[in-house]
Enzyme design. Structure first.
Site, PDB file in Angstrom:
ATOM      1  N   PRO A  21      52.886 -88.021 -14.849  1.00 14.60           N
ATOM      2  CA  PRO A  21      53.774 -87.822 -13.692  1.00 14.60           C
ATOM      3  C   PRO A  21      53.720 -89.041 -12.784  1.00 14.60           C
ATOM      4  O   PRO A  21      52.637 -89.531 -12.463  1.00 14.60           O
ATOM      5  CB  PRO A  21      53.170 -86.586 -13.006  1.00 14.60           C
ATOM      6  CG  PRO A  21      51.741 -86.555 -13.437  1.00 14.60           C
ATOM      7  CD  PRO A  21      51.706 -87.152 -14.812  1.00 14.60           C
ATOM      8  N   GLN A  74      54.120 -80.805 -12.111  1.00 16.30           N
ATOM      9  CA  GLN A  74      52.939 -81.177 -11.345  1.00 16.30           C
ATOM     10  C   GLN A  74      53.123 -80.806  -9.884  1.00 16.30           C
ATOM     11  O   GLN A  74      54.112 -81.165  -9.251  1.00 16.30           O
ATOM     12  CB  GLN A  74      52.615 -82.669 -11.435  1.00 16.30           C
ATOM     13  CG  GLN A  74      51.269 -82.957 -10.753  1.00 16.30           C
ATOM     14  CD  GLN A  74      50.880 -84.415 -10.703  1.00 16.30           C
ATOM     15  OE1 GLN A  74      51.537 -85.206 -10.042  1.00 16.30           O
ATOM     16  NE2 GLN A  74      49.788 -84.755 -11.391  1.00 16.30           N
ATOM     17  N   CYS A 104      46.288 -88.472  -6.625  1.00 14.12           N
ATOM     18  CA  CYS A 104      47.119 -89.377  -5.833  1.00 14.12           C
ATOM     19  C   CYS A 104      46.343 -89.865  -4.611  1.00 14.12           C
ATOM     20  O   CYS A 104      45.814 -89.062  -3.838  1.00 14.12           O
ATOM     21  CB  CYS A 104      48.391 -88.674  -5.388  1.00 14.12           C
ATOM     22  SG  CYS A 104      49.490 -89.730  -4.421  1.00 14.12           S
ATOM     23  N   LYS A 143      44.771 -82.829 -12.979  1.00  6.86           N
ATOM     24  CA  LYS A 143      44.741 -84.275 -13.198  1.00  6.86           C
ATOM     25  C   LYS A 143      43.978 -84.909 -12.042  1.00  6.86           C
ATOM     26  O   LYS A 143      44.315 -84.680 -10.878  1.00  6.86           O
ATOM     27  CB  LYS A 143      46.154 -84.853 -13.290  1.00  6.86           C
ATOM     28  CG  LYS A 143      46.189 -86.339 -13.658  1.00  6.86           C
ATOM     29  CD  LYS A 143      47.622 -86.826 -13.862  1.00  6.86           C
ATOM     30  CE  LYS A 143      47.633 -88.246 -14.430  1.00  6.86           C
ATOM     31  NZ  LYS A 143      47.025 -89.242 -13.516  1.00  6.86           N
ATOM     32  N   ARG A 238      52.618 -96.182 -16.639  1.00  8.04           N
ATOM     33  CA  ARG A 238      53.518 -97.311 -16.394  1.00  8.04           C
ATOM     34  C   ARG A 238      54.076 -97.931 -17.666  1.00  8.04           C
ATOM     35  O   ARG A 238      55.241 -98.329 -17.714  1.00  8.04           O
ATOM     36  CB  ARG A 238      52.796 -98.369 -15.551  1.00  8.04           C
ATOM     37  CG  ARG A 238      52.658 -97.984 -14.083  1.00  8.04           C
ATOM     38  CD  ARG A 238      51.747 -98.922 -13.334  1.00  8.04           C
ATOM     39  NE  ARG A 238      50.350 -98.759 -13.729  1.00  8.04           N
ATOM     40  CZ  ARG A 238      49.369 -99.581 -13.392  1.00  8.04           C
ATOM     41  NH1 ARG A 238      49.639-100.652 -12.670  1.00  8.04           N
ATOM     42  NH2 ARG A 238      48.127 -99.341 -13.767  1.00  8.04           N
TER      43      ARG A 238
END
Length: 339
Positions: A21, A74, A104, A143, A238
């Site tokens: 994500p 997510q 994050c 995650k 990425r």
């Protein structure tokens, strides 16, 4: 920590290979492209906060095309009741998994007790997981990073895993870097803290009955195979976005299945009816085409393809002809899955 049998994902889902994500990147438009390239990779939405789902335009945030399955939602949040409500929405809208973001590092989400800062509150994460599992039949996964400022030891990581696993989580997607919450930007947090893949391998060895997925800095199919010798699955971020053609190898390499396309042109042509449908809904072509820029990465004419899209997709009334003109700038005969 109690030990149970090796976890089994929801029928039809494999986490052997997934696409991470990524905010502003893994939109429905990118996911449709990804699905044209791989039928089997597990895809994830961008992180959606519980507040946005509960108080915002729920249908817009959860909108997706059925061809995107298998697809995980997510969530960003920490309040158990809100997470439970959003987990129910995930099931209602047809997602295959609900994932909690504990990775994050941005200041904005920290201030709302979302993301990597939650690694400092493993019991809170456990409470959220427990609430989500009580609210849905979907798999609930987490995650996370391998640590954060002040909680970056191996013992801290194991304590986090054990606390959340006791709440019933069986699948952990581990970004193999710590997050430095004070002093580094989100971009720097994706690059500066050193990768410690061996820590993720050690987690799988220590907790064999948990499903451990490795994430962070993985760029090639060969690297994926190396990691799969030590973990249950790999997640690319990425590289899968900037070089999406890599996904065309996934079904054959990891699932023993035939690739759905044999050229980049074929993949892009498969996108055209979807793009036309989106344009008819009033979607701006530039919002779609920005996710296509990497498709011809490394190909003769690839630069011209990107330039044409960048210079023309934003113009008033831009439509499919812009995509077709850009595609015509790349020689078709040189392309094959084996490249």
């Amino acid at each position: 920590m109690s030990q149970t049998d090796t976890p089994q994902p929801k029928a039809g889902i494999s986490r052997r290979f997934s696409v991470a994500p990524m905010m502003d990147w893994t939109t429905t438009h990118y996911r449709y492209l990804a699905r044209c390239l791989s039928r089997r990779a597990l895809l994830y939405t961008e992180m959606v906060t519980t507040g946005a789902l509960i108080h915002g335009d729920t249908a817009r945030f959860l909108r997706h095309d059925p061809t995107e399955y298998p697809l995980a939602l997510q969530l960003g949040g920490s309040e158990p009741g809100e997470l439970a409500h959003c987990a129910r929405l995930a099931e209602q809208y047809g997602f295959d998994e609900v994932n909690l973001n504990v990775g994050c590092p941005s200041d904005r989400v920290q201030n709302n007790m979302i993301g990597a800062c939650l690694m400092g509150y493993p019991q809170k994460v456990a409470e959220g997981v427990r609430a989500m599992q009580a609210a849905t039949n979907l798999p609930v996964t987490v995650k996370h990073r391998i640590g954060i400022d002040g909680r970056e030891s191996w013992e801290d990581l194991c304590s986090f895993i054990e606390t959340v696993a006791e709440a019933g989580c069986r699948t952990f997607i581990v970004h193999a870097r710590i997050a430095i919450l004070n002093g580094l930007s989100p971009k720097e947090n994706r690059e500066i803290p050193p990768l410690k893949y061996d820590w993720v391998y050690r987690l799988k060895a220590r907790y064999p009955n948990l499903e451990i997925i490795i994430n962070g800095g993985i760029r090639t199919i060969d690297e994926c195979h190396e990691h799969l010798a030590h973990t249950d699955g790999v997640m690319l971020g990425r590289e899968a976005y900037h070089n999406p053609w890599l996904l065309a190898q996934v079904d054959a390499e990891f699932f023993g299945a035939e690739a759905p396309v044999n050229s980049r042109h074929q993949a892009l042509r498969a996108m055209l009816p979807f793009i036309e449908s989106e344009l008819s809904r009033g979607v701006y072509l530039g919002h779609i085409s920005r996710h296509l820029l990497g498709l011809f990465h490394g190909c003769p004419g690839g630069r011209q393809f990107r330039r044409h899209l960048s210079e023309n997709a934003h113009k008033p009334g831009a439509g499919l002809e812009v995509i077709e003109q850009a595609m015509a700038r790349v020689p078709e005969q040189s392309l094959a899955v084996a490249e």
